[in-house]
Enzyme design. Structure first.
Site, mmCIF file in Angstrom:
data_model
loop_
_atom_site.group_PDB
_atom_site.id
_atom_site.type_symbol
_atom_site.label_atom_id
_atom_site.label_comp_id
_atom_site.label_asym_id
_atom_site.label_seq_id
_atom_site.Cartn_x
_atom_site.Cartn_y
_atom_site.Cartn_z
ATOM 1 C CE LYS A 205 -11.292 -0.028 3.221
ATOM 2 N NZ LYS A 205 -10.643 -1.223 2.768
ATOM 3 N NE ARG A 245 4.260 -5.591 27.623
ATOM 4 C CZ ARG A 245 5.039 -6.472 28.264
ATOM 5 N NH1 ARG A 245 4.811 -7.758 28.152
ATOM 6 N NH2 ARG A 245 6.053 -6.055 29.003
ATOM 7 C CB CYS A 259 -6.360 1.174 0.570
ATOM 8 S SG CYS A 259 -6.893 0.221 -0.848
ATOM 9 C CE LYS A 321 0.669 -4.957 -1.575
ATOM 10 N NZ LYS A 321 -0.255 -5.257 -0.482
ATOM 11 N NE ARG A 328 -3.583 0.726 -10.717
ATOM 12 C CZ ARG A 328 -4.723 0.111 -10.412
ATOM 13 N NH1 ARG A 328 -5.858 0.622 -10.799
ATOM 14 N NH2 ARG A 328 -4.710 -1.006 -9.731
HETATM 15 N N1 SAJ Z 1 4.448 -0.338 3.705
HETATM 16 C C1 SAJ Z 1 5.595 0.120 4.344
HETATM 17 N N2 SAJ Z 1 6.035 -0.525 5.457
HETATM 18 C C2 SAJ Z 1 5.392 -1.614 5.942
HETATM 19 C C3 SAJ Z 1 4.213 -2.087 5.295
HETATM 20 C C4 SAJ Z 1 3.767 -1.421 4.171
HETATM 21 O O1 SAJ Z 1 6.225 1.113 3.942
HETATM 22 O O2 SAJ Z 1 5.878 -2.158 6.946
HETATM 23 C C5 SAJ Z 1 3.960 0.374 2.491
HETATM 24 C C6 SAJ Z 1 3.949 -0.504 1.234
HETATM 25 O O3 SAJ Z 1 5.209 -0.522 0.620
HETATM 26 C C7 SAJ Z 1 2.905 0.201 0.393
HETATM 27 C C8 SAJ Z 1 1.908 0.737 1.433
HETATM 28 O O4 SAJ Z 1 2.593 0.692 2.679
HETATM 29 O O5 SAJ Z 1 3.460 1.299 -0.308
HETATM 30 C C9 SAJ Z 1 0.593 -0.032 1.533
HETATM 31 O O6 SAJ Z 1 0.798 -1.431 1.416
HETATM 32 P P1 SAJ Z 1 0.020 -2.516 2.314
HETATM 33 O O7 SAJ Z 1 0.463 -3.870 1.934
HETATM 34 O O8 SAJ Z 1 0.173 -2.158 3.740
HETATM 35 O O9 SAJ Z 1 -1.515 -2.287 1.967
HETATM 36 P P2 SAJ Z 1 -2.452 -2.246 0.621
HETATM 37 O O10 SAJ Z 1 -2.654 -0.827 0.246
HETATM 38 O O11 SAJ Z 1 -2.017 -3.197 -0.437
HETATM 39 O O12 SAJ Z 1 -3.835 -2.862 1.243
HETATM 40 C C10 SAJ Z 1 -4.441 -2.261 2.393
HETATM 41 C C11 SAJ Z 1 -4.741 -3.367 3.403
HETATM 42 N N3 SAJ Z 1 -5.065 -2.742 4.700
HETATM 43 C C12 SAJ Z 1 -4.407 -3.054 5.844
HETATM 44 O O13 SAJ Z 1 -3.509 -3.866 5.881
HETATM 45 C C13 SAJ Z 1 -4.852 -2.360 7.096
HETATM 46 C C14 SAJ Z 1 -5.891 -4.231 2.914
HETATM 47 O O14 SAJ Z 1 -6.286 -5.170 3.884
HETATM 48 C C15 SAJ Z 1 -7.104 -3.351 2.532
HETATM 49 O O15 SAJ Z 1 -8.151 -4.131 2.001
HETATM 50 C C16 SAJ Z 1 -6.664 -2.369 1.477
HETATM 51 O O16 SAJ Z 1 -5.600 -1.565 2.027
HETATM 52 C C17 SAJ Z 1 -7.878 -1.525 1.122
HETATM 53 O O17 SAJ Z 1 -8.488 -1.799 0.056
HETATM 54 O O18 SAJ Z 1 -8.289 -0.682 1.906
#
Ligand code: SAJ
Length: 405
Positions: A205, A245, A259, A321, A328
């Protein structure tokens, strides 16, 4: 395992409540325990206290049919699911006191043959510590109670679908515990169930979210380099990703949420010497937020020098996002607050199209803010913003790729 088992869930939050509702949907009686009386009363009325598509329909139906109920006290059951938060203390050290508290509350009612599953994100070794805690307090249950770790990995907004369809990683304290937990998840999960041990499942995780954090940090670092080098980072990433790749993620104004910006610290705090890259990625993503705030401040000063007056500023997006209303742990909200602190009476338009009204922040419609502001800073790539035309006589700062081709 049969559907005649009973389940007690501890924690009725973003994961605990949807999981309980889904288990009830599969004909299994679930009692959800939460310390918060408001949450318990809400669920028992067939209502919900969180925003998640489809959840309300499930909760309403299964409270009505008696398969789902909530209480502020733990009820005896055959399976106990621990789904409580694991925040961090100052200094970014994980705080597993909620998990320990949940376990202490069930220890007196555990009976031979029960299965205990921890879903809360936890540092490596937590499940073994919990095993020691249970068997020290109830030595007669040693090897007669099964204990496993199985992290959730769902995306808010898609929880009801992903809980069923995502693969799960399940690691017991021994093989028989792993098998018992797999039998349990087979009752309601269609995704593949992957067997491992508890330590690997815990680390898995943390690894998933740390991996995403590191990849986003790479994109954010590129954006800093490109800003200095006079290169359009969005175009650059698009071109580099043409390589079969290479798959670079998108830069933004930092990493938010509960998270990805948190879990990597669970690795860094236990393995500080070894986790150089993971720690550095956290720093880079945090720094990006400061950098964006500075950039906007500097744009303001430049405008003042050029025009002899302060600009009005539009802050486009506050959520953590795109296309959600969750503020939050949001880097955009942090940046907005920084700009407001230094406003000195200047006009600042705050925009968040996913929220109609906010108790504290005065929000402006995105079109109105965009048309009226001298400096426009795009912080979150919400879909609404993509319909705006690039206006030449404005200072437009696109930190999230709204106008990328
Ligand atoms: N972000 C970027 N660039 C990107 C992708 C995301 O700057 O290319 C930023 C987003 O704007 C945001 C942050 O990253 O601020 C996180 O957003 P996210 O959509 O990547 O993830 P979360 O926090 O909504 O959910 C994540 C997910 N984990 C992964 O994708 C590895 C989800 O599957 C998990 O269940 C969740 O964390 C968790 O509960 O751990």
């Amino acid at each position: 395992m049969t559907n005649t088992i009973t389940v007690t869930t501890i924690g009725l939050g973003y994961i605990g409540l949807p999981t309980s509702a889904l288990i009830a949907h599969n004909g299994i009686k679930v009692n959800g325990m939460d310390l918060n009386a408001y949450v318990v009363e809400t669920v028992n009325r067939g209502e919900i206290h969180i925003v998640e598509p489809e959840l309300l329909t499930y909760v309403k139906e299964f409270v009505d049919t008696g398969f789902l109920s909530a209480s502020t006290e733990v009820k005896p059951a055959d399976v106990f699911l621990i789904v409580v938060p694991t925040p961090f203390k100052g200094n970014h050290e994980p705080d597993i006191s909620f998990v320990e508290g949940a376990i202490l509350s069930i220890i007196p009612i555990l009976k031979e043959g029960d299965l205990v599953i921890i879903e809360s994100t936890s540092p490596v070794g937590t499940t073994e510590r919990i095993r020691n805690l249970i068997f020290t307090k109830r030595p007669e249950l040693t090897d007669n109670v099964y204990l496993a770790y199985c992290p959730e990995r769902v995306l808010p907004g898609r929880v009801m679908y992903e809980l069923v369809n995502n693969d799960r990683v399940i690691g017991g304290i021994n093989e028989v515990s792993t098998n018992k937990a797999v039998e349990f998840y087979e009752l309601f999960v269609k995704g593949k169930l992957h067997r491992t041990n508890a330590r690997t499942a815990e680390m898995c995780k943390l690894t998933e979210n740390a991996s995403r954090d590191v990849q986003i940090a790479f994109a954010n670092e590129l954006s800093l380099i490109c800003d200095k080098a006079g290169i359009d980072v969005w175009k650059l990433i698009q071109l580099a990703n043409k390589h079969p790749r290479v798959n670079i993620l998108q830069p933004g104004c930092g990493v938010g949420g509960h998270c990805i910006a948190v879990d990597p610290y669970f690795i860094v705090s236990d393995y500080p010497r070894e986790s150089q890259m993971i720690g550095k990625a956290r720093e880079t993503n945090n720094y990006k937020t400061f950098w964006v705030a500075e950039k906007i401040q500097n744009a303001k000063l430049e405008f003042r020098l050029k025009h002899g007056k302060s600009p009005s500023i539009a802050i486009m997006g506050l959520a953590f996002k795109p296309n959600i209303d969750d503020l939050r742990e949001s880097p955009a909200k942090y940046i907005a607050q920084k700009i407001m602190q230094n406003a000195n009476g200047d006009i600042i338009y705050l925009v968040e199209p996913n929220i109609n009204e906010h108790q504290v922040l005065k929000l402006t419609h995105y079109r109105e803010a965009y048309e009226n502001a001298d400096v426009v800073a795009f912080l979150v790539a919400h879909d609404e913003f993509k319909s705006l035309n690039h206006i030449r006589d404005k200072v437009i700062m696109d930190f999230c790729g709204v106008f990328k081709q």
